[in-house]
Enzyme design. Structure first.
Site, short mmCIF file in Angstrom:
data_model
loop_
_atom_site.label_atom_id
_atom_site.label_comp_id
_atom_site.label_asym_id
_atom_site.label_seq_id
_atom_site.Cartn_x
_atom_site.Cartn_y
_atom_site.Cartn_z
N HIS A 264 -9.38 -4.67 3.66
CA HIS A 264 -8.60 -5.88 3.50
C HIS A 264 -8.69 -6.49 2.19
O HIS A 264 -7.61 -6.15 1.34
CB HIS A 264 -9.39 -6.73 4.61
CG HIS A 264 -8.43 -7.92 4.92
ND1 HIS A 264 -7.14 -8.06 4.33
CD2 HIS A 264 -8.67 -9.12 5.71
CE1 HIS A 264 -6.83 -9.53 4.76
NE2 HIS A 264 -7.55 -10.04 5.37
N HIS A 305 1.87 0.00 0.75
CA HIS A 305 1.28 -1.29 1.59
C HIS A 305 1.70 -0.97 2.89
O HIS A 305 2.68 -0.29 3.41
CB HIS A 305 2.06 -2.50 1.19
CG HIS A 305 1.37 -3.67 1.71
ND1 HIS A 305 1.40 -4.21 2.73
CD2 HIS A 305 0.47 -4.53 0.95
CE1 HIS A 305 0.77 -5.36 3.07
NE2 HIS A 305 0.06 -5.39 2.00
N ASP A 363 -1.93 -5.73 -5.16
CA ASP A 363 -3.35 -5.79 -5.52
C ASP A 363 -3.49 -4.79 -6.88
O ASP A 363 -4.58 -4.93 -7.70
CB ASP A 363 -3.91 -4.90 -4.47
CG ASP A 363 -4.12 -5.56 -3.28
OD1 ASP A 363 -4.58 -6.71 -3.12
OD2 ASP A 363 -3.68 -4.83 -2.13
#
Length: 428
Positions: A264, A305, A363
Site C-alpha cells: 500500500h 497501477h 510513487d
C-alpha cells in the site's frame, strides 16, 4: 423507476434486486434481499463490493481520472493549495474568500502537540521505524484530547479533524528529529502549512532556516496528490474501525498501520530500494530483461497501477514537480537520479511498457522527489500518512453521519473441520 436485477438460485423463485445508479461510474446491485436466502457472496479483497456510499472521491482507472468532490486533480494541483483541498474534502465545497482564512486560522491554532507527548518519543529506540512511532503517538492523542471525543457530536468531529490535520506535520517532523538526535522544532504559525513542515524537518534552534519556495510548493503538491484515493485499504480500515464507535485518533492510527504495508503505502520507498539495487545506468538493460521475464521474481517498482489502467493522472503532475526539484537542487546528474531518469525514458518509449501500460506512477516520481528534497527513505510513508489524514478523517465523518451507518461485519466462506468431539490427551 429503479432498475432491477434478478438472482435465481436453483429452482427457487427469482429474487428481485434493486440496481442503484451512481452519479459517476458503475451502478451497484443491492444484495439486501439475499439476507434470508441462506446464501451470501464471496468476494476476496472486496474488489467487486461497494462497502459504502461516498461523495468524496471518484476514480476512473480506465480513463486515468481522479476527482476530489467532482474537481479534477489536475486543476486542484495547479490552482489550489493543500489546506484549501482539506476544506474541500471535509466540507464538500471549495471555501470562499471569507471561509478560507478562518479555516487556516483554525488549523494553525492546533499545530502544537501537548508537551507531555515529547516524553512518548523517549520510549522508542532511536532506530525505530518512524511509522511504528506514528502508530503509537497518533493513537495516544486520544489520551490528551478526550474532552472532545463525543463521536456523535458534529462539533467534536470537526475539532478532531482540525487537530489531526494540524498536528500530523508536527508529529511527523518529531519522528525524524528523534531518529537523528536533533532537538524538536516547534511549528511557526506565520508561514504556510507545507513550508512549516519543512522548517520543522530541517530547521535547528541555533540558526535561521527558510525553505525554498520551489521545495515548499513541491511538498504542497505531494500533499494534494495523496490527500485521498477513494476506498483503498487504509481508508477502508479507518471506516471499519470507526464503525465500532472507536474514537477518530484510534481510527487514524489504524489507517497508518495499514498504510505501512509495502503493498500500500510503501511503494515510493520501494522505488528507492530498487534504484539502489540496480545501482548504475550500465545495469538497466539487465534489469529490464529481468522485469520482462515472467519466471524472474524481480519487478520494477513505481510502474503501472492496480487502479489506473491508463496513465496515473497524479504522475503527470508529479513528473513536472520532480524535474523542477531536481533542477533546483542540482542532483539530476548524480548516479542515482541519472538512473531514475533513464528508467523513466525507457518506460515511456519501450513498446513492452507501452503495450502493458506500465507507465511511471505517482510513487516513482514522489520517491525521487522526496529523496531530492533531503527526506530519508524511511520517512516517505510517514509523509504519505500526513497527506492522507484529511482523506481518512473526511471518510470517518461521512460514515459517522450516514443514515446506513452500522458496525462492519464481513462474512466468511468456512472451509474448516465440521463439528467434532474433544478427546482427552491419552486418546490423541
Amino acid at each position: 423507476m429503479t432498475d432491477r436485477a434478478q438472482l435465481t438460485i436453483g429452482d427457487a423463485t427469482p429474487i428481485e434486486l434493486n440496481i442503484h445508479q451512481a452519479s459517476l461510474g458503475e451502478a451497484v446491485i443491492d444484495l439486501a434481499p439475499m439476507a434470508n436466502t441462506g446464501y451470501f457472496t464471496y468476494d476476496p479483497g472486496f474488489s467487486l463490493t461497494a462497502a459504502c456510499q461516498s461523495s468524496i472521491t471518484y476514480i476512473d482507472g480506465d480513463k486515468g481520472e481522479l476527482l476530489y468532490r467532482g474537481y479534477p486533480i489536475e486543476q486542484l494541483a495547479e490552482k489550489s493549495d493543500y489546506l484549501e483541498i482539506c476544506y474541500l474534502l471535509l466540507e464538500g465545497e471549495l471555501p470562499n474568500k471569507s471561509q478560507k482564512p478562518g479555516f487556516i486560522e483554525q488549523i494553525k491554532h492546533h499545530t502544537l502537540v501537548h508537551e507531555q507527548m515529547r516524553s512518548f518519543f523517549n520510549g522508542f529506540r532511536r532506530d525505530a521505524h518512524p511509522m511504528a512511532i506514528m502508530v503509537g503517538v497518533v493513537g495516544a492523542l486520544s489520551a490528551f484530547y478526550h474532552d472532545t471525543l463525543d463521536i456523535q457530536n458534529p462539533e467534536h468531529q470537526q475539532i478532531a479533524a482540525y487537530r489531526l490535520i494540524a498536528k500530523m506535520p508536527t508529529l511527523a517532523a518529531m519522528c525524524y528529529k528523534y531518529s537523528i538526535g536533533q532537538p524538536f522544532i516547534y511549528p511557526q504559525n506565520n508561514i504556510d502549512y507545507s513550508e512549516n513542515f519543512l522548517q520543522m524537518m530541517f530547521g535547528v534552534p541555533s540558526e535561521p532556516w527558510k525553505a525554498s519556495p520551489v521545495l515548499a510548493r513541491a511538498m504542497d503538491k505531494i500533499f494534494i496528490l495523496h490527500a485521498d484515493h477513494e476506498q483503498n485499504a487504509s481508508t477502508s480500515t479507518v471506516r471499519m474501525a470507526g464503525s465500532s464507535g472507536a474514537n477518530p485518533f484510534a481510527c487514524i492510527a489504524a489507517g497508518i498501520a495499514t498504510l505501512w504495508g509495502p503493498a500500500h503505502g510503501g511503494a515510493n520507498e520501494a522505488v528507492l530500494t530498487m534504484l539502489h539495487e540496480i545501482g548504475s545506468v550500465d545495469n538497466i538493460a539487465k534489469y529490464i530483461a529481468k522485469a520482462k521475464d515472467k519466471n524472474d521474481p524481480f519487478r520494477l517498482m513505481g510502474f503501472g497501477h492496480r487502479v489506473y489502467k491508463n496513465y496515473d493522472p497524479r504522475a503527470k503532475i508529479m513528473r513536472e514537480v520532480c524535474h523542477e526539484v531536481l533542477d533546483l537542487v542540482g542532483l539530476g546528474e548524480t548516479p542515482l537520479f541519472k538512473l531514475a531518469l533513464a528508467l523513466e525514458k525507457i518506460a515511456l518509449e519501450d513498446d513492452y511498457f507501452i503495450e502493458k501500460k506500465l507507465y511511471p506512477n505517482v510513487d516513482f516520481y514522489s520517491g525521487i522527489t522526496l529523496s531530492a528534497i533531503g527526506i530519508p527513505t524511511n520517512m516517505f510513508t510517514v509523509i504519505f500518512a500526513l497527506a492522507r489524514t484529511v482523506g481518512w478523517i473526511s471518510h470517518w465523518i461521512e460514515m459517522m453521519n450516514a443514515p446506513s451507518h452500522k458496525i462492519a461485519r464481513p462474512r466468511q466462506w468456512y472451509a474448516g473441520p465440521k463439528q467434532r468431539d474433544f478427546k482427552p490427551m491419552d486418546q490423541r
